[in-house]
Scaffold this active site. Structure first.
Site, PDB file in Angstrom:
ATOM      1  N   GLY A  17      -3.268  30.693 -35.916  1.00  0.00           N
ATOM      2  CA  GLY A  17      -3.598  29.801 -34.813  1.00  0.00           C
ATOM      3  C   GLY A  17      -3.394  30.475 -33.474  1.00  0.00           C
ATOM      4  O   GLY A  17      -2.426  31.217 -33.280  1.00  0.00           O
ATOM      5  N   GLY A  19      -3.598  28.722 -30.346  1.00  0.00           N
ATOM      6  CA  GLY A  19      -3.407  27.749 -29.284  1.00  0.00           C
ATOM      7  C   GLY A  19      -2.177  28.079 -28.455  1.00  0.00           C
ATOM      8  O   GLY A  19      -1.638  29.196 -28.498  1.00  0.00           O
ATOM      9  N   GLY A  21       0.949  27.127 -28.764  1.00  0.00           N
ATOM     10  CA  GLY A  21       2.129  27.469 -29.550  1.00  0.00           C
ATOM     11  C   GLY A  21       2.058  28.856 -30.145  1.00  0.00           C
ATOM     12  O   GLY A  21       3.027  29.629 -30.085  1.00  0.00           O
ATOM     13  N   VAL A  85      -7.682  30.844 -42.973  1.00  0.00           N
ATOM     14  CA  VAL A  85      -6.841  30.881 -44.168  1.00  0.00           C
ATOM     15  C   VAL A  85      -7.409  29.941 -45.222  1.00  0.00           C
ATOM     16  O   VAL A  85      -7.723  28.777 -44.943  1.00  0.00           O
ATOM     17  CB  VAL A  85      -5.392  30.497 -43.831  1.00  0.00           C
ATOM     18  CG1 VAL A  85      -4.546  30.459 -45.107  1.00  0.00           C
ATOM     19  CG2 VAL A  85      -4.795  31.487 -42.844  1.00  0.00           C
ATOM     20  N   GLU A 179      -8.933  10.686 -17.931  1.00  0.00           N
ATOM     21  CA  GLU A 179      -9.555  11.730 -17.128  1.00  0.00           C
ATOM     22  C   GLU A 179     -11.076  11.727 -17.299  1.00  0.00           C
ATOM     23  O   GLU A 179     -11.828  11.907 -16.329  1.00  0.00           O
ATOM     24  CB  GLU A 179      -8.946  13.085 -17.496  1.00  0.00           C
ATOM     25  CG  GLU A 179      -7.500  13.208 -17.004  1.00  0.00           C
ATOM     26  CD  GLU A 179      -6.711  14.330 -17.670  1.00  0.00           C
ATOM     27  OE1 GLU A 179      -7.191  14.888 -18.673  1.00  0.00           O
ATOM     28  OE2 GLU A 179      -5.608  14.649 -17.181  1.00  0.00           O
ATOM     29  N   ASP A 309       0.944  20.470 -32.699  1.00  0.00           N
ATOM     30  CA  ASP A 309       0.353  19.183 -33.075  1.00  0.00           C
ATOM     31  C   ASP A 309       0.264  18.959 -34.574  1.00  0.00           C
ATOM     32  O   ASP A 309       0.085  17.819 -35.011  1.00  0.00           O
ATOM     33  CB  ASP A 309      -1.059  19.073 -32.490  1.00  0.00           C
ATOM     34  CG  ASP A 309      -1.058  18.946 -30.979  1.00  0.00           C
ATOM     35  OD1 ASP A 309       0.041  18.868 -30.400  1.00  0.00           O
ATOM     36  OD2 ASP A 309      -2.143  18.938 -30.384  1.00  0.00           O
TER      37      ASP A 309
END
Length: 431
Positions: A17, A19, A21, A85, A179, A309
């Site tokens: 990943g 992102g 994190g 994966v 938003e 998340d």
């Protein structure tokens, strides 16, 4: 990294990943020269909080999706790979991932899972085909193409068709929904000079539920002053061609005409979380998120960490600050700056959401809160700080000046036109 038996490679750390994190973990590992392999399903790092600005034409897509290799180009110990994966053997500490060249296997010393979450439709998966979401760059491009289409067609349409074309429903009054609703009104007023209908539907009893109190009330009033219809304690029960059916908690049903429905309500952990849960025996919540241990390890495996998340821990918010702090925490354990088993403790630095031009809400803590222009300026400053790379910050400032102070919006670049899905493929109206 070296080749071993049966074509299996080895890596000190594997991060899955790219992102907030995953990159936070990578940058922390780099401080100690730890070798790592980062596997990402996309070649870019997505600055997801600003996707709605790509969708509404404030920013070009390239400004919020820089290449991962460019971000980590100074990490001599980094090995960035494009892949997905497909299999995990937690006992053997091995995973298989699919690349453009074919499947590959890798054995890890530590695994950091940071693949985020997908949109949740609360059991109505058919809504995905009838609405626009904002989870990926392609999502933002499709919504942007839809917005440009309806405004263009409305210019020559008859009154009834014009009213239908210029009607929008936004589902979910969290930061993204608020938003989007606010920006749609700004876009119509300042750029297209047309009147539109925007309805914001929220199942909870407040706009921006996590903020609560005066900030939620300010956000609701600000949206209503800007012409957004706010429907609280209301749920979407059906979406058909050109209309959305909603029902209040008291059972009152209503149909709202809408050519465009934007879905920003709820999240669901993706396939990698399910794969990891099955491989480790880790329990999950109703949204499929991993119920990780206090130190962010997964199940009974001290060599597997999950962050962001795709996880649930102590009710911490599913936001980028949580993912980044968890990423740094697990990296510090791996690089021996913290003892194994050290519980993760979230430091709440506050929350913020922009509503419209010069209007936002910011909560630093229970005592320090801002609204209006001051909160809007704080929102700009924080998002500029976290944008990756000087060029991105500089271009973002210029784009924001044009969009928020002037009346212009950047159009699609030639590359974006080439990669965006044709509007006919977008979920315009349910068949």
């Amino acid at each position: 990294m070296q080749d071993v038996d049966a074509g299996i490679e080895t890596a000190e750390v594997v991060i899955v990943g790219s992102g907030f994190g995953g990159l936070a973990a990578a940058k922390q590992l780099n401080k100690s020269g730890v070798n790592y392999v980062l596997i990402s399903s996309t070649p870019e790092h997505l600055f997801q909080p600003l996707l709605y600005q790509v969708a509404t034409g404030v920013l070009p897509a390239t400004d919020i999706a820089p290449p991962i290799a460019g971000i980590l180009h100074r990490h001599r110990n980094a090995d960035v790979r494009l892949g997905k994966v497909t299999e995990i053997d937690a006992d053997a500490a091995e995973l298989t991932y699919e690349t453009p060249e074919g499947p590959r296997r890798i054995r890890y010393g530590s695994l950091i899972a940071a693949t985020g979450a997908n949109q949740s439709y609360f059991g109505r998966d058919d809504f995905a085909r009838k609405t626009f979401s904002l989870k990926t760059i392609d999502d933002a491009k499709r919504l942007r193409g839809q917005i440009e289409r309806v405004f263009a067609e409305a210019e020559t349409a008859d009154p009834d068709s014009r009213a239908r074309l210029l009607s929008f429903v936004v589902v979910g009054a969290g930061p993204t929904g608020v938003e989007v609703a606010g920006q749609l009104k700004e876009l119509a007023k300042r750029h297209y000079h047309q009147e539109i209908s925007v309805s914001l539907v929220e199942g909870a009893g407040a706009v921006l539920p996590p903020f609560g109190g005066n900030l939620s009330e300010y956000a609701r009033e600000s949206l209503q002053r800007n012409g957004v219809e706010v429907l609280l304690d209301t749920f979407v029960t059906d979406i058909e061609s050109g209309k959305v059916t909603v029902k209040t908690k008291d059972g009152v049903e209503r149909r709202i005409g809408a050519e465009t429905v934007v879905w920003s309500a709820g999240v669901q952990a993706g396939g990698f979380a399910r794969m990891l849960a099955e491989a480790t025996g880790c329990e999950t919540d109703r949204a499929g998120r991993l119920l990780i241990n206090p130190d962010c390890t997964v199940g009974g495996h001290a060599d597997i960490y999950a962050i962001g998340d795709m996880t649930s821990l102590n009710g911490y918010p599913g936001q980028s600050p949580t993912a980044m702090q968890e990423g740094r925490h697990v990296a510090d354990i791996i690089r021996r700056k913290k003892q194994p088993g050290t519980p993760f403790v979230y430091w709440d630095k506050g929350s913020m959401a922009v509503i419209s031009r010069f209007s936002a809400v910011t909560r630093v803590n229970d005592k320090i809160k801002f609204t209006g222009t001051i909160a809007w300026a704080a929102w700009l400053a924080v998002h500029l700080f976290y944008l990756v790379g000087f060029r991105n910050r500089f271009v973002a400032v210029m784009s924001w000046l044009v969009a928020f102070i002037g009346t212009g919006r950047p159009g699609f670049t030639e590359d974006e036109k080439a990669t965006a899905a044709p509007v006919s493929e977008a979920p315009r109206r349910a068949a």
